[in-house]
Design a protein around this motif. Sequence first.
Motif, PDB file in Angstrom:
ATOM      1  N   ASN A 101      11.017   6.438  36.191  1.00 21.42           N
ATOM      2  CA  ASN A 101       9.483   5.291  35.635  1.00 21.42           C
ATOM      3  C   ASN A 101       8.528   6.039  35.652  1.00 21.42           C
ATOM      4  OD1 ASN A 101      11.479   2.805  36.377  1.00 21.42           O
ATOM      5  ND2 ASN A 101      11.645   3.037  38.065  1.00 21.42           N
ATOM      6  N   TRP A 102       8.407   7.586  35.636  1.00 18.34           N
ATOM      7  CA  TRP A 102       7.691   8.247  35.807  1.00 18.34           C
ATOM      8  C   TRP A 102       6.185   7.561  34.543  1.00 18.34           C
ATOM      9  CZ3 TRP A 102       4.610  11.519  37.846  1.00 18.34           C
ATOM     10  CH2 TRP A 102       3.405  12.152  37.581  1.00 18.34           C
ATOM     11  N   GLN A 103       4.841   7.602  34.877  1.00 17.74           N
ATOM     12  CA  GLN A 103       4.272   7.418  33.137  1.00 17.74           C
ATOM     13  C   GLN A 103       3.289   8.571  33.157  1.00 17.74           C
ATOM     14  OE1 GLN A 103       4.476   4.033  32.112  1.00 17.74           O
ATOM     15  NE2 GLN A 103       6.501   4.155  33.830  1.00 17.74           N
ATOM     16  N   HIS A 104       4.005   9.411  31.894  1.00 15.24           N
ATOM     17  CA  HIS A 104       3.208  10.440  32.054  1.00 15.24           C
ATOM     18  C   HIS A 104       1.576  10.508  31.013  1.00 15.24           C
ATOM     19  CE1 HIS A 104       3.352  14.925  31.493  1.00 15.24           C
ATOM     20  NE2 HIS A 104       2.845  14.750  30.235  1.00 15.24           N
ATOM     21  N   GLU A 105       1.509   9.018  29.651  1.00 15.73           N
ATOM     22  CA  GLU A 105       0.087   8.693  29.696  1.00 15.73           C
ATOM     23  C   GLU A 105      -0.894   8.103  30.686  1.00 15.73           C
ATOM     24  OE1 GLU A 105      -1.234  10.001  26.413  1.00 15.73           O
ATOM     25  OE2 GLU A 105       1.309  10.902  26.742  1.00 15.73           O
ATOM     26  N   LEU A 106      -0.247   7.850  31.425  1.00 17.38           N
ATOM     27  CA  LEU A 106      -1.131   6.680  32.425  1.00 17.38           C
ATOM     28  C   LEU A 106      -1.760   7.995  33.422  1.00 17.38           C
ATOM     29  CD1 LEU A 106      -2.093   4.063  33.896  1.00 17.38           C
ATOM     30  CD2 LEU A 106      -0.225   4.638  35.412  1.00 17.38           C
ATOM     31  N   ALA A 107      -1.108   8.548  34.079  1.00 17.00           N
ATOM     32  CA  ALA A 107      -1.300  10.033  34.740  1.00 17.00           C
ATOM     33  C   ALA A 107      -2.166  10.993  33.656  1.00 17.00           C
ATOM     34  CB  ALA A 107       0.224  10.441  35.360  1.00 17.00           C
ATOM     35  N   CYS A 162       7.146   4.222  42.065  1.00 11.18           N
ATOM     36  CA  CYS A 162       9.020   4.316  42.650  1.00 11.18           C
ATOM     37  C   CYS A 162       8.867   3.449  43.447  1.00 11.18           C
ATOM     38  CB  CYS A 162       8.869   5.496  44.232  1.00 11.18           C
ATOM     39  SG  CYS A 162       8.902   6.864  43.681  1.00 11.18           S
ATOM     40  N   THR A 163      10.045   2.403  44.098  1.00 16.93           N
ATOM     41  CA  THR A 163       9.939   1.600  44.599  1.00 16.93           C
ATOM     42  C   THR A 163       9.074   0.998  45.337  1.00 16.93           C
ATOM     43  OG1 THR A 163      12.161   1.285  43.831  1.00 16.93           O
ATOM     44  CG2 THR A 163      12.222  -0.128  45.434  1.00 16.93           C
ATOM     45  N   ILE A 164       9.541   2.039  46.679  1.00 12.98           N
ATOM     46  CA  ILE A 164       8.483   2.549  47.955  1.00 12.98           C
ATOM     47  C   ILE A 164       7.597   2.947  47.891  1.00 12.98           C
ATOM     48  CG2 ILE A 164       8.226   2.784  50.404  1.00 12.98           C
ATOM     49  CD1 ILE A 164      11.008   1.561  50.343  1.00 12.98           C
ATOM     50  N   SER A 165       6.196   3.071  48.087  1.00 11.30           N
ATOM     51  CA  SER A 165       5.282   4.775  48.122  1.00 11.30           C
ATOM     52  C   SER A 165       4.178   3.922  49.405  1.00 11.30           C
ATOM     53  CB  SER A 165       3.964   3.809  47.016  1.00 11.30           C
ATOM     54  OG  SER A 165       4.098   3.521  45.782  1.00 11.30           O
ATOM     55  N   LEU A 166       4.544   5.024  49.687  1.00 15.50           N
ATOM     56  CA  LEU A 166       3.111   5.549  51.475  1.00 15.50           C
ATOM     57  C   LEU A 166       2.444   6.486  51.009  1.00 15.50           C
ATOM     58  CD1 LEU A 166       6.853   6.388  52.943  1.00 15.50           C
ATOM     59  CD2 LEU A 166       6.148   4.292  52.345  1.00 15.50           C
ATOM     60  N   MET A 189       9.995  -7.333  39.572  1.00 11.07           N
ATOM     61  CA  MET A 189      10.329  -6.638  41.011  1.00 11.07           C
ATOM     62  C   MET A 189      10.778  -4.688  40.064  1.00 11.07           C
ATOM     63  SD  MET A 189       9.380  -5.772  43.817  1.00 11.07           S
ATOM     64  CE  MET A 189       9.178  -7.620  44.037  1.00 11.07           C
ATOM     65  N   MET A 190      11.194  -4.280  40.952  1.00 15.01           N
ATOM     66  CA  MET A 190      11.377  -3.028  40.233  1.00 15.01           C
ATOM     67  C   MET A 190      12.897  -2.608  41.137  1.00 15.01           C
ATOM     68  SD  MET A 190       8.343  -0.247  40.293  1.00 15.01           S
ATOM     69  CE  MET A 190       8.938   0.510  39.823  1.00 15.01           C
ATOM     70  N   SER A 191      13.225  -2.349  39.801  1.00 18.94           N
ATOM     71  CA  SER A 191      15.136  -1.678  40.674  1.00 18.94           C
ATOM     72  C   SER A 191      14.959  -0.612  41.255  1.00 18.94           C
ATOM     73  CB  SER A 191      15.834  -2.050  39.504  1.00 18.94           C
ATOM     74  OG  SER A 191      15.884  -0.922  38.188  1.00 18.94           O
ATOM     75  N   LEU A 192      16.104  -0.334  41.978  1.00 17.80           N
ATOM     76  CA  LEU A 192      16.506   1.362  42.333  1.00 17.80           C
ATOM     77  C   LEU A 192      16.596   1.819  41.598  1.00 17.80           C
ATOM     78  CD1 LEU A 192      18.198   0.603  46.387  1.00 17.80           C
ATOM     79  CD2 LEU A 192      15.410   0.846  45.207  1.00 17.80           C
ATOM     80  N   ASN A 193      16.424   3.571  41.428  1.00 20.88           N
ATOM     81  CA  ASN A 193      16.493   4.614  40.750  1.00 20.88           C
ATOM     82  C   ASN A 193      17.624   5.107  41.686  1.00 20.88           C
ATOM     83  OD1 ASN A 193      13.900   4.930  39.571  1.00 20.88           O
ATOM     84  ND2 ASN A 193      13.230   6.029  40.836  1.00 20.88           N
ATOM     85  N   GLU A 194      18.930   5.023  40.374  1.00 20.89           N
ATOM     86  CA  GLU A 194      20.263   5.745  40.963  1.00 20.89           C
ATOM     87  C   GLU A 194      20.097   6.929  40.378  1.00 20.89           C
ATOM     88  OE1 GLU A 194      22.819   4.271  42.410  1.00 20.89           O
ATOM     89  OE2 GLU A 194      21.471   2.844  42.818  1.00 20.89           O
ATOM     90  N   ILE A 195      20.090   8.455  41.203  1.00 21.85           N
ATOM     91  CA  ILE A 195      20.259   9.627  40.061  1.00 21.85           C
ATOM     92  C   ILE A 195      21.101  10.105  41.383  1.00 21.85           C
ATOM     93  CG2 ILE A 195      18.046  12.196  39.857  1.00 21.85           C
ATOM     94  CD1 ILE A 195      16.775   9.954  40.180  1.00 21.85           C
ATOM     95  N   SER A 196      22.244  10.876  40.167  1.00 22.93           N
ATOM     96  CA  SER A 196      22.947  11.837  40.665  1.00 22.93           C
ATOM     97  C   SER A 196      22.697  13.506  41.311  1.00 22.93           C
ATOM     98  CB  SER A 196      24.716  12.232  40.280  1.00 22.93           C
ATOM     99  OG  SER A 196      23.935  12.786  39.159  1.00 22.93           O
ATOM    100  N   PHE A 197      23.385  13.021  42.466  1.00 24.84           N
ATOM    101  CA  PHE A 197      23.527  14.931  43.474  1.00 24.84           C
ATOM    102  C   PHE A 197      23.542  15.792  42.216  1.00 24.84           C
ATOM    103  CE2 PHE A 197      24.221  18.468  45.467  1.00 24.84           C
ATOM    104  CZ  PHE A 197      23.947  18.130  46.967  1.00 24.84           C
ATOM    105  N   SER A 198      23.695  15.997  41.372  1.00 23.27           N
ATOM    106  CA  SER A 198      24.092  17.499  40.500  1.00 23.27           C
ATOM    107  C   SER A 198      22.428  16.892  39.382  1.00 23.27           C
ATOM    108  CB  SER A 198      25.153  16.829  39.867  1.00 23.27           C
ATOM    109  OG  SER A 198      25.198  15.976  38.983  1.00 23.27           O
TER     110      SER A 198
END
Lengths: 298, 241
Positions: A108-114, A150-154, B1-10
């Motif tokens: 979900n990276w926002q390149h232009e916004l960044a 990201c879904t959670i930002s800390l 609401m945002m959905s979870l990212n699913e990214i593989s290990f490889s």
Amino acid sequence: MIGVPEIICHQVEKRYRNKRVLHSLTCSINKGKLSGLIGRNGAGKSTLLKLLAGHLKPTNGEITVFGECPFNNLKTASNIMFVEEGMTFPPLFTVLDIFKMAKDFYPNWQHELAKRLLDYANIPTNAFHHNLSKGQKSTFNLIYGLASRCTISLLDEPMNGMDESIRTDMYRAILKEYIAYPRTIIISSHHLNEMEHLLEEIILIDNGQIKLHASLDDVQQMLVRLRGDINLIRKLTSDMEVFFEKEDLFHYEVVVERNKIDEKLLQTMNILVQPVTASEVCKFMTSKGKGGIDDVFK
Amino acid sequence: MMSLNEISFSQIVLNQVKWKMKAYSQSIIILILIQITVSILFSGGNITMGGGFNEVNINIHYYTLDSYIILSCIWALVIAILMQTNGYRHDDYAVITTRYTASLANVIVLFVYSFIATIISFMTLYILIALIQVVGNIAVMKEYTLFEFVHFGLAFFIILLAASIGYLIGSIFKLSKGLGILMVVLAVIFTAILNVQPEALLVNFFFNTGYLSFMLKALFTCILLFVSSIFILSRKEVNRR
């Protein structure tokens, strides 16, 4: 689905060698909340965030994020962005290279916004992260954290070192991002007063335990300040927990729980009832004594 | 609401390899500079044999890969140890990572870098020989074929062995400096008391049964050392300050 706890801590204890930083910490944080993690220096805020991010593992107890233990977990790592002062990046990369790297990792990276935020903060894209000033580093780290979406930002003390104007702007950026793309954001800070307007709920941590976890409205309504005649107030509050007490030549004031008093009765007795801000509530609830710093000089 | 990212290990490991290769690319330049410096200052660390008969003096210079391979081994050892230092390890946590993905990416990078270091070692020798012939106007006779796949394979596995040893040393010191020092002290005491020469033991173990056997033994040892390192670091906490 709002309302389902996304983060659950159960009886968490964390020790660094012999020092116990967190103990019996239990809390749950719902999906999509913008929360403030408030506490004094050394209260355990950063440790709790590091545990949630999976950087540390609890000595005892259980932590689940998205239903899984975050330590060494790819699912949680893929969906948590942890921004802290100690963030480092490969020294060979310019800030633009770092953004390009983030684009590869975060879907979900926002390149232009960044880039726009970077430009707004006057950070050149060809600068190296390690050469930035403390405030610029914090600004960059926060932009990086927000743009990753990201879904959670800390966010651990994200405004450290920033000047007044950029702090205000960055708080606004957090709010705008949150409104546009609601997600769980936890911001830790000592300065509740400057970010109070953003927050939905407050998690107050003191001596490694959760002292208070409530909505901002509830916290703002929790305590009241009574000012007036010393004898009258002392008599009225004799069986109440007094959070703060101050006496000078002309005034006497105490801070007590709002639900323990009868405001109408107090008005008839010429006692002034004043609201207490959320920031003050947190301060009073984590104070050692009733008189604050004045007690030290007595 | 945002959905979870699913990214593989490889996918994560491949991305990390890609960016680590860029992040550590300066180390390749350092290796090239070291090799060039040694070539210029010591003529590639060649071995000289002299002899004479009446008025005729003959000096025979042997130009070999040995010194370049030794330099590459030292370089690989240092790079592998440095990868375990806090500075490099903390960089991993700026992006999506777990201890396993970061370690596996490091191992792949060390494999690739060892391969590049082998090419650089061979190329440096070739350039040196070419320069001697062109600039020095000296005839060079070859004792063996200049390039053999077996030699290349040998050189690669020797450098990779150095890298895997460095990676394990780095991991042990990362886990506990006290444990690292203790192991070094124990190794010294062990060799002193039993009067064994570790290098002789190692050479004997690896080289006494032929090249192919060496490569298999080296590959197995590297895998063992890398897996041990990954296991050692899998529970290590991160504390960026």
